[in-house]
Design an enzyme around this catalytic site. Structure first.
Site, PDB file in Angstrom:
ATOM      1  N   HIS A  86       0.826  -1.203   0.000  1.00 27.85           N
ATOM      2  CA  HIS A  86       0.000   0.000   0.000  1.00 27.85           C
ATOM      3  C   HIS A  86       0.867   1.263   0.000  1.00 27.85           C
ATOM      4  O   HIS A  86       0.560   2.225  -0.705  1.00 27.85           O
ATOM      5  CB  HIS A  86      -0.928  -0.020   1.222  1.00 27.85           C
ATOM      6  CG  HIS A  86      -1.820   1.171   1.325  1.00 27.85           C
ATOM      7  ND1 HIS A  86      -2.813   1.447   0.421  1.00 27.85           N
ATOM      8  CD2 HIS A  86      -1.859   2.169   2.256  1.00 27.85           C
ATOM      9  CE1 HIS A  86      -3.434   2.564   0.782  1.00 27.85           C
ATOM     10  NE2 HIS A  86      -2.871   3.016   1.889  1.00 27.85           N
ATOM     11  N   SER A  87       1.935   1.236   0.760  1.00 32.63           N
ATOM     12  CA  SER A  87       2.805   2.421   0.831  1.00 32.63           C
ATOM     13  C   SER A  87       3.478   2.687  -0.515  1.00 32.63           C
ATOM     14  O   SER A  87       3.592   3.836  -0.933  1.00 32.63           O
ATOM     15  CB  SER A  87       3.846   2.268   1.937  1.00 32.63           C
ATOM     16  OG  SER A  87       4.829   1.305   1.606  1.00 32.63           O
TER      17      SER A  87
END
Length: 119
Positions: A86-87
């Site tokens: 996600h990052s």
């Protein structure tokens, strides 16, 4: 990251790096969006300042990512979690949005210069 970290410390370091990407990527995207809004109203100087701030946030995010990549290159595998993925997605999205915002600011500037738009 240090070689003698415990698994818990490794996990914490990865979490901090991922959160650095998310927070700074989010800031960069928000600042780029603000640049578009300012350009739309004719404040091209203000828009360029917001793009510069966006770039600074992207540099901070890049520093977090570089730390993760350096660790990996030195043989310290990072556990790939949904948060890590996600990052990286956040950072990629922010970079793309920043690039597009720069193009939009340029376009608004030309539209105001040639009289198509008026303040």
């Amino acid at each position: 990251m240090a070689e003698n970290m415990t698994p818990e410390q490794e996990e914490q370091a990865t979490l901090e790096s991922a959160m650095g990407l998310i927070a700074n990527g989010g800031n960069a995207k928000s600042l780029a969006f603000e640049a578009i809004r300012l350009a739309k109203t004719g404040d091209i100087e203000g828009a360029r300042a917001k793009l510069k701030e966006s770039d600074e946030s992207l540099n901070e995010a890049h520093n977090s990512q570089t730390g993760m990549l350096t660790k990996e290159a030195q043989g310290g595998h990072t556990k790939v979690t949904l948060l890590v993925v996600h990052s990286q997605d956040h950072l990629m999205n922010a970079i793309t949005f920043r690039d597009l915002a720069g193009e939009m600011v340029d376009l608004y500037e030309k539209l105001y210069e040639n009289g198509t738009f008026k303040k």
